[in-house]
Design an enzyme around this catalytic site. Structure first.
Site, PDB file in Angstrom:
ATOM      1  N   ARG A  92      -6.691  10.922   1.670  1.00 31.14           N
ATOM      2  CA  ARG A  92      -6.240   9.971   0.663  1.00 31.14           C
ATOM      3  C   ARG A  92      -7.023   8.854   0.376  1.00 31.14           C
ATOM      4  O   ARG A  92      -7.269   8.091   1.477  1.00 31.14           O
ATOM      5  CB  ARG A  92      -4.899   9.598   1.038  1.00 31.14           C
ATOM      6  N   GLU A 181       2.002   0.466  -1.959  1.00 28.92           N
ATOM      7  CA  GLU A 181       2.757  -0.891  -1.414  1.00 28.92           C
ATOM      8  C   GLU A 181       2.954  -1.991  -2.377  1.00 28.92           C
ATOM      9  O   GLU A 181       2.282  -3.025  -2.486  1.00 28.92           O
ATOM     10  CB  GLU A 181       1.857  -1.419  -0.056  1.00 28.92           C
ATOM     11  N   ASN A 309       4.755   4.394   3.739  1.00 25.62           N
ATOM     12  CA  ASN A 309       3.848   3.716   4.862  1.00 25.62           C
ATOM     13  C   ASN A 309       4.834   2.973   5.884  1.00 25.62           C
ATOM     14  O   ASN A 309       5.681   2.335   5.344  1.00 25.62           O
ATOM     15  CB  ASN A 309       2.976   2.689   4.028  1.00 25.62           C
ATOM     16  N   TYR A 311       4.639   0.904   9.473  1.00 25.34           N
ATOM     17  CA  TYR A 311       4.036   0.359  10.771  1.00 25.34           C
ATOM     18  C   TYR A 311       5.128  -0.215  11.678  1.00 25.34           C
ATOM     19  O   TYR A 311       4.783  -0.046  12.842  1.00 25.34           O
ATOM     20  CB  TYR A 311       3.307  -0.654  10.188  1.00 25.34           C
ATOM     21  N   GLU A 378       0.525   6.477   5.062  1.00 28.56           N
ATOM     22  CA  GLU A 378      -0.051   5.638   6.119  1.00 28.56           C
ATOM     23  C   GLU A 378       0.988   5.400   7.220  1.00 28.56           C
ATOM     24  O   GLU A 378       2.183   5.079   7.121  1.00 28.56           O
ATOM     25  CB  GLU A 378      -0.301   4.047   5.497  1.00 28.56           C
TER      26      GLU A 378
HETATM   27  O1  IFM Z   1      -4.842  -1.984   5.614  1.00 27.85           O
HETATM   28  C1  IFM Z   1      -3.615  -2.097   5.144  1.00 27.85           C
HETATM   29  C2  IFM Z   1      -3.670  -0.974   3.852  1.00 27.85           C
HETATM   30  O2  IFM Z   1      -4.475  -1.475   2.914  1.00 27.85           O
HETATM   31  C3  IFM Z   1      -2.183  -0.917   3.245  1.00 27.85           C
HETATM   32  N1  IFM Z   1      -1.140  -0.488   4.207  1.00 27.85           N
HETATM   33  C4  IFM Z   1      -0.989  -1.473   5.380  1.00 27.85           C
HETATM   34  C5  IFM Z   1      -2.767  -1.325   6.176  1.00 27.85           C
HETATM   35  C6  IFM Z   1      -2.695  -2.057   7.402  1.00 27.85           C
HETATM   36  O3  IFM Z   1      -2.485  -3.601   7.065  1.00 27.85           O
END
Ligand code: IFM
Length: 473
Positions: A92, A181, A309, A311, A378
């Site tokens: 990606r 995002e 995504n 985290y 992500e």
């Molecule tokens: O590096 C970033 C990415 O560009 C977008 N999502 C989160 C990642 C980590 O902060």
């Protein structure tokens, strides 16, 4: 589609010692143009908002910029070779808008498009499926000068750009993501101002969110008209959100932050409406008069896939932070909510590691919205790495991936249609306002020599891909 009827495709093979993923699961890794390409001023590329921002003193840690980054523009062959060694099924990447349409409107820069043709051809030659993201935050500066995302016309410019790239690469790329995002583009870019273009205006940030979504819908419509057989989607950064306590103020704070982080995008895109409680929360900031009749129908253009995504989790308290009142905020109308930590282990970003939150997010999306194939586009973590004898051992990053892949597996076993996973990131890169100080890569980059060293997490991931699963615990 009936969700209850979704077969549980992930299987745990008793005795085989493996936690297997569904056949055909798309194992990948992700990057973004401005974070890795470098080559900022050559072959006709012009500045984006991130070039301007990173060259403005005080905006990016250490004065870093993406001018050179990982020099991927010149080293893409070596990088695709490393992807092949990992056994990636998909890669990606994002296209730099100012590289292929430098002024943000008008004709294409063929030299820029040629770079992506070469990249895609190299991927295909190695049997790696290209997964293209059109917008990962690098708006051409002339479009910002004309009003940026708070201006409605930027949505139309984005759809034109999407058509242009799709026309040039649609013969070789099947998976198309419009935005990466949009929360960050809107609320960090125009709210708190910690991202480019560095504007701090709550109403602008909400307008930006709307026009990003409108641009997404227009782009999908334009591209699908040309190639109905392609897969089109969008990537949202979703959070698990919890109240610090079960007090009414904390529960309400969690509702508000969930609204502004998740539902303000999920509801328009998947349900064709703004969440009414969020609209009410936003009243002190904007009456949403910029939303025109028909916009939500465009925004809710059906998707072939949803990129998520993930985290971490937001844990919030409604007991206001005394000093937060007048700071520029990425939470318009909910500026005084406090974000708390629970003492869990954190990554180098200070983000708590919360793999169960990923199960929660996936199940929630599947339960509360119409079914759509989901890809984790992500997921990953920054940790400080040491190079010792030309090797990088990164057990914390490896453990993070492992825990989150187990979470994906758990969600799949509950019937959530998770079809693929992209590790963030293939290689260390420019981490926006943090510059090069944070390392998310599975491949270590020495920014002085551009030497690439696959870390132990990369070797581990290659093994996961090879066996299509994880060793049972
Ligand atoms: O590096 C970033 C990415 O560009 C977008 N999502 C989160 C990642 C980590 O902060």
């Amino acid at each position: 589609m009936t969700k209850a009827a979704t077969p549980q495709t992930a299987e745990f093979r008793e005795g085989s010692g493996q936690l297997l993923f569904p056949p055909g699961f798309l194992w990948g890794a992700a990057t973004a143009a401005y974070q890795i390409e470098g080559a900022a001023n050559i072959d006709g590329r012009k500045p984006s908002i991130w070039d301007t921002f990173s060259h403005t003193p005080g905006k990016v840690l250490g004065g870093d910029s993406g001018d050179v980054a990982c020099d991927h523009y010149h080293r893409y062959r070596e990088d695709v070779g490393l992807m092949a060694e990992l056994g990636l099924k998909s890669y990606r990447f994002s296209v730099s808008w100012p590289r292929v349409q430098p002024d943000g409107s008008g004709g294409a820069n063929q030299a820029g498009l040629d770079f992506y043709r070469r990249l895609v051809d190299e991927l295909l030659a190695q049997g790696i499926e290209p997964w293209l993201t059109l917008y990962h935050w690098d708006l051409p500066q002339p479009l910002e000068d004309a009003g940026g995302w708070p201006a409605r016309d930027t949505a139309a410019r984005f759809a034109d750009y999407a058509e242009l790239v799709h026309g040039a690469l649609g013969d070789r790329v099947r998976y198309w993501t419009t935005l990466n995002e949009p929360w960050c583009s809107s609320f960090l870019g125009y709210g708190s101002g910690v991202h480019a273009p560095g504007i701090t205006d709550g109403a602008d940030s909400v307008r930006a969110a709307h026009h990003l979504m409108l641009g997404h819908g227009l782009a999908v419509q334009a591209m699908r008209a040309a190639r109905p057989d392609h897969d089109f989607g969008v990537t949202l950064n979703l959070y698990a959100v919890s109240p610090e306590t079960d007090s009414a103020v904390d529960v309400d704070a969690a509702r508000r932050i969930d609204g502004l982080a998740n539902r303000i995008f999920l509801d328009p895109i998947l349900l064709g409406r703004y969440p009414q409680d969020v609209v009410a929360d936003l009243q002190p900031v904007t009456d949403l008069a910029h939303v025109r009749e028909g916009d939500l129908d465009v925004i809710a253009t059906p998707l072939n896939m949803l990129g998520i995504n993930y985290y971490s989790r937001h844990v919030v308290s409604g007991a206001p932070a005394p000093d937060a009142a007048d700071e520029p905020s990425c939470w318009p109308g909910s500026e005084r909510i406090r974000f708390v930590t629970r003492g869990l282990p954190v990554t180098d970003m200070g983000w708590e590691v919360d793999a169960p939150g990923l199960v929660e997010v996936l199940r929630r999306v599947n339960d509360e919205y119409p079914e759509v194939p989901i890809y984790i586009t992500e997921n990953g973590s920054a940790y400080v790495d040491d190079v010792v004898n030309d090797k990088v051992d990164d057990p914390d990053r490896l453990a993070y991936f492992d825990a989150h892949l187990r979470a994906c597996h758990e969600a799949i076993s509950h019937g959530v249609p998770v079809r693929g996973y992209f590790a963030w990131s293939l290689m260390d890169n420019f981490e926006w306002a943090w510059g090069y100080s944070k390392r998310f890569g599975m491949i270590h980059i020495d920014y002085d020599t551009q030497l690439r060293i696959p870390k132990s997490s990369a070797r581990w991931y290659a093994d996961v891909i090879r066996r299509n699963g994880l060793a049972a615990q």
